[in-house]
Design an enzyme around this catalytic site. Structure first.
Site, PDB file in Angstrom:
ATOM      1  N   GLU A 140       0.801  -1.228   0.000  1.00  0.00           N
ATOM      2  CA  GLU A 140       0.000   0.000   0.000  1.00  0.00           C
ATOM      3  C   GLU A 140       0.838   1.285   0.000  1.00  0.00           C
ATOM      4  O   GLU A 140       0.715   2.139   0.868  1.00  0.00           O
ATOM      5  CB  GLU A 140      -0.982  -0.026   1.188  1.00  0.00           C
ATOM      6  CG  GLU A 140      -1.892  -1.259   1.124  1.00  0.00           C
ATOM      7  CD  GLU A 140      -2.785  -1.433   2.335  1.00  0.00           C
ATOM      8  OE1 GLU A 140      -2.847  -0.540   3.187  1.00  0.00           O
ATOM      9  OE2 GLU A 140      -3.434  -2.493   2.430  1.00  0.00           O
ATOM     10  N   GLU A 198      -5.836 -10.535  -2.122  1.00  0.00           N
ATOM     11  CA  GLU A 198      -6.679 -10.471  -0.915  1.00  0.00           C
ATOM     12  C   GLU A 198      -8.170 -10.402  -1.281  1.00  0.00           C
ATOM     13  O   GLU A 198      -8.928  -9.624  -0.760  1.00  0.00           O
ATOM     14  CB  GLU A 198      -6.300  -9.257  -0.050  1.00  0.00           C
ATOM     15  CG  GLU A 198      -4.838  -9.195   0.350  1.00  0.00           C
ATOM     16  CD  GLU A 198      -4.492  -8.007   1.227  1.00  0.00           C
ATOM     17  OE1 GLU A 198      -5.406  -7.365   1.772  1.00  0.00           O
ATOM     18  OE2 GLU A 198      -3.286  -7.719   1.387  1.00  0.00           O
TER      19      GLU A 198
HETATM   20  O1  G3I Z   1      -3.903 -12.238  17.702  1.00  0.00           O
HETATM   21  C1  G3I Z   1      -4.403 -11.177  18.530  1.00  0.00           C
HETATM   22  C2  G3I Z   1      -5.166 -11.747  19.711  1.00  0.00           C
HETATM   23  O2  G3I Z   1      -4.258 -12.470  20.546  1.00  0.00           O
HETATM   24  C3  G3I Z   1      -5.821 -10.613  20.500  1.00  0.00           C
HETATM   25  O3  G3I Z   1      -6.603 -11.170  21.552  1.00  0.00           O
HETATM   26  C4  G3I Z   1      -6.719  -9.805  19.540  1.00  0.00           C
HETATM   27  C5  G3I Z   1      -7.425  -8.666  20.234  1.00  0.00           C
HETATM   28  O4  G3I Z   1      -6.502  -7.614  20.432  1.00  0.00           O
HETATM   29  O5  G3I Z   1      -5.927  -9.268  18.470  1.00  0.00           O
HETATM   30  C6  G3I Z   1      -5.361 -10.328  17.684  1.00  0.00           C
HETATM   31  O6  G3I Z   1      -4.592  -9.763  16.658  1.00  0.00           O
HETATM   32  C7  G3I Z   1      -5.380  -9.149  15.644  1.00  0.00           C
HETATM   33  C8  G3I Z   1      -5.071  -9.853  14.326  1.00  0.00           C
HETATM   34  O7  G3I Z   1      -5.721  -9.179  13.233  1.00  0.00           O
HETATM   35  C9  G3I Z   1      -5.566 -11.297  14.330  1.00  0.00           C
HETATM   36  O8  G3I Z   1      -5.090 -11.880  13.126  1.00  0.00           O
HETATM   37  C10 G3I Z   1      -4.965  -7.688  15.591  1.00  0.00           C
HETATM   38  O9  G3I Z   1      -5.414  -7.046  16.769  1.00  0.00           O
HETATM   39  C11 G3I Z   1      -5.620  -7.041  14.381  1.00  0.00           C
HETATM   40  O10 G3I Z   1      -5.136  -5.711  14.231  1.00  0.00           O
HETATM   41  C12 G3I Z   1      -5.257  -7.830  13.120  1.00  0.00           C
HETATM   42  O11 G3I Z   1      -5.953  -7.220  12.036  1.00  0.00           O
HETATM   43  C13 G3I Z   1      -5.435  -7.594  10.739  1.00  0.00           C
HETATM   44  C14 G3I Z   1      -5.198  -6.285   9.976  1.00  0.00           C
HETATM   45  O12 G3I Z   1      -4.786  -6.573   8.624  1.00  0.00           O
HETATM   46  C15 G3I Z   1      -4.121  -5.430  10.626  1.00  0.00           C
HETATM   47  O13 G3I Z   1      -2.895  -6.127  10.608  1.00  0.00           O
HETATM   48  C16 G3I Z   1      -6.493  -8.443  10.031  1.00  0.00           C
HETATM   49  O14 G3I Z   1      -6.578  -9.723  10.652  1.00  0.00           O
HETATM   50  C17 G3I Z   1      -6.099  -8.623   8.567  1.00  0.00           C
HETATM   51  O15 G3I Z   1      -7.140  -9.269   7.857  1.00  0.00           O
HETATM   52  C18 G3I Z   1      -5.835  -7.256   7.916  1.00  0.00           C
HETATM   53  O16 G3I Z   1      -5.395  -7.510   6.610  1.00  0.00           O
HETATM   54  C19 G3I Z   1      -5.081  -6.344   5.821  1.00  0.00           C
HETATM   55  C20 G3I Z   1      -3.847  -6.700   5.000  1.00  0.00           C
HETATM   56  O17 G3I Z   1      -2.769  -7.003   5.862  1.00  0.00           O
HETATM   57  C21 G3I Z   1      -3.494  -5.555   4.046  1.00  0.00           C
HETATM   58  N1  G3I Z   1      -4.653  -5.228   3.173  1.00  0.00           N
HETATM   59  C22 G3I Z   1      -5.861  -4.868   3.951  1.00  0.00           C
HETATM   60  C23 G3I Z   1      -6.247  -6.021   4.874  1.00  0.00           C
HETATM   61  C24 G3I Z   1      -7.504  -5.699   5.634  1.00  0.00           C
HETATM   62  O18 G3I Z   1      -7.277  -4.631   6.523  1.00  0.00           O
END
Ligand code: G3I
Length: 360
Positions: A164, A271
């Site tokens: 991005e 994605e």
């Molecule tokens: O694993 C922890 C868990 O232990 C904890 O209890 C929970 C609550 O805080 O958080 C969990 O981690 C989360 C993780 O997803 C789980 O896979 C993070 O907080 C959360 O921020 C994270 O969000 C991810 C996001 O990117 C930010 O990194 C989403 O799963 C993921 O689908 C999303 O993917 C992005 C791509 O990387 C880039 N393109 C856009 C796409 C959607 O935003």
């Protein structure tokens, strides 16, 4: 590189045409009809790698593990390979979570796609603390990429090296600690050069979203890639995240894939999910439209030359696993994926399988 320069004239034409279309509405094409679905698992419908996003927590969900093993041949860690998970405040690297997903992929004969080395949304305090010392910052930035890629060398088929880089409105480049400390485009060039040196066999992708619905953003993305390639920055592949809506104009995905393929590099639909719209009810009509969009993505992608078809990756398995069901989005409403909340196939799955089988 010779191959790449051959595309100049054609790409100039495309970028020129795109510059015009970026100013006005996109024409709608004639919609196709839904092909009757096939019940084959996705990965058996084609030799094309079919990926999904996965988290370490998913491994504890028996139904999800079963659906992943049955349908997918490639995995992208949704979070576990991001800087925020890997590097701590002292700059120490912890690959534990990434290794768990790498082992799962290897144990199940799945390719592993690395996501993502550098992203404006992840600015670990370790790097923020070095921002006043650009020399040290640069050294640690390159060390991070080098250590990561050497550790997973031979186990990762491709990396989203920079994710991005274009501003949300498509008018320019993202501002981040990376761009501010190393240079607006220099942080991108440095990352790709280090990636090529550390694992020359992994396809080094640049990756972006919003290219289908926003021709202006696609134009900015293509111009950035062109500038970098002209400076011999070793970009090895072009990713389009393809987070799309059922209401996207019919030709938008096909036009985007055609444009991105003009660089002659592998293209990754990295994605894919297809939102019904925020708060929209999952009516039969919406689900049918979602299935048609999914078929159109596959049909357009399979039109690319085979050497440019890297993979199609869905961004999750069941609707309830989607990022669109996490805060700040609606935890109860969206239905963007191929399996419903109970893990049952939706028309989108049948359409994907039928289109993959039809193209094989
Ligand atoms: O694993 C922890 C868990 O232990 C904890 O209890 C929970 C609550 O805080 O958080 C969990 O981690 C989360 C993780 O997803 C789980 O896979 C993070 O907080 C959360 O921020 C994270 O969000 C991810 C996001 O990117 C930010 O990194 C989403 O799963 C993921 O689908 C999303 O993917 C992005 C791509 O990387 C880039 N393109 C856009 C796409 C959607 O935003």
């Amino acid at each position: 590189m010779a191959e790449f320069t051959r595309g100049w004239a054609r790409r100039e034409f495309i970028i020129g045409a795109l510059a015009c279309s970026a100013c006005g509405p996109q024409a709608d094409g004639a919609g196709g009809k839904i092909v009757a679905g096939l019940s084959v698992p996705l990965k058996e419908a084609s030799t094309l790698p079919i990926g999904t996003a996965i988290t370490a927590a998913d491994l504890a969900d028996a139904q999800l593990v079963r659906l992943i093993k049955e349908n997918f041949s490639q995995l992208t860690p949704a979070s576990e390979m991001k800087m925020g998970v890997v590097i701590n405040d002292q700059g120490k690297l912890n690959f534990g979570a990434a290794e768990r997903l790498a082992s799962f992929a290897s144990d199940n004969d799945m390719r592993l796609h690395g996501h993502t080395l550098v992203w404006y949304r992840v600015e670990p305090s370790f790097f923020l603390g070095l921002a006043d010392d650009p020399k040290k910052f640069r050294a640690e930035y390159l060390r991070y990429i080098d250590k990561f890629l050497r550790r997973f060398k031979g186990r990762v088929s491709g990396w989203d090296v920079v994710n991005e880089p274009i501003s949300a409105d498509g008018t320019g480049l993202r501002d981040s600690v990376w761009s501010r400390t190393l240079g607006k485009e220099r942080y991108i060039a440095l990352a790709f050069k280090q990636a090529a040196a550390s694992d020359p066999n992994a396809v080094a992708f640049i990756n972006e979203y919003g290219l289908e619905a926003r021709p202006a953003k696609r134009l900015a993305y293509m111009r950035l890639i062109e500038r970098l390639l002209k400076k011999d920055v070793p970009i090895g592949g072009v990713g389009t995240q393809t987070h799309i809506s059922v209401d996207l104009p019919e030709r938008a995905v096909a036009d985007t894939l055609r444009d991105l393929a003009s660089f002659g590099l592998p293209v990754h639909v990295s994605e894919l999910d297809i939102t019904l719209g925020r708060g929209a009810a999952a009516t039969a009509g919406k689900l049918k439209l979602q299935a048609r969009r999914a078929r159109q993505v596959v049909e357009a992608y399979m039109q690319l030359p085979s050497k440019q078809r890297y993979a199609i990756t869905l961004w999750g398995v069941r609707d309830r696993d989607s990022w669109l069901r996490m805060p700040p989005y609606d935890p109860d409403s969206d239905r963007p994926l191929a399996f419903d909340d109970k893990g049952q196939p939706k028309p989108m799955l049948s359409a994907l399988a039928a289109a993959l089988k039809g193209a094989s």
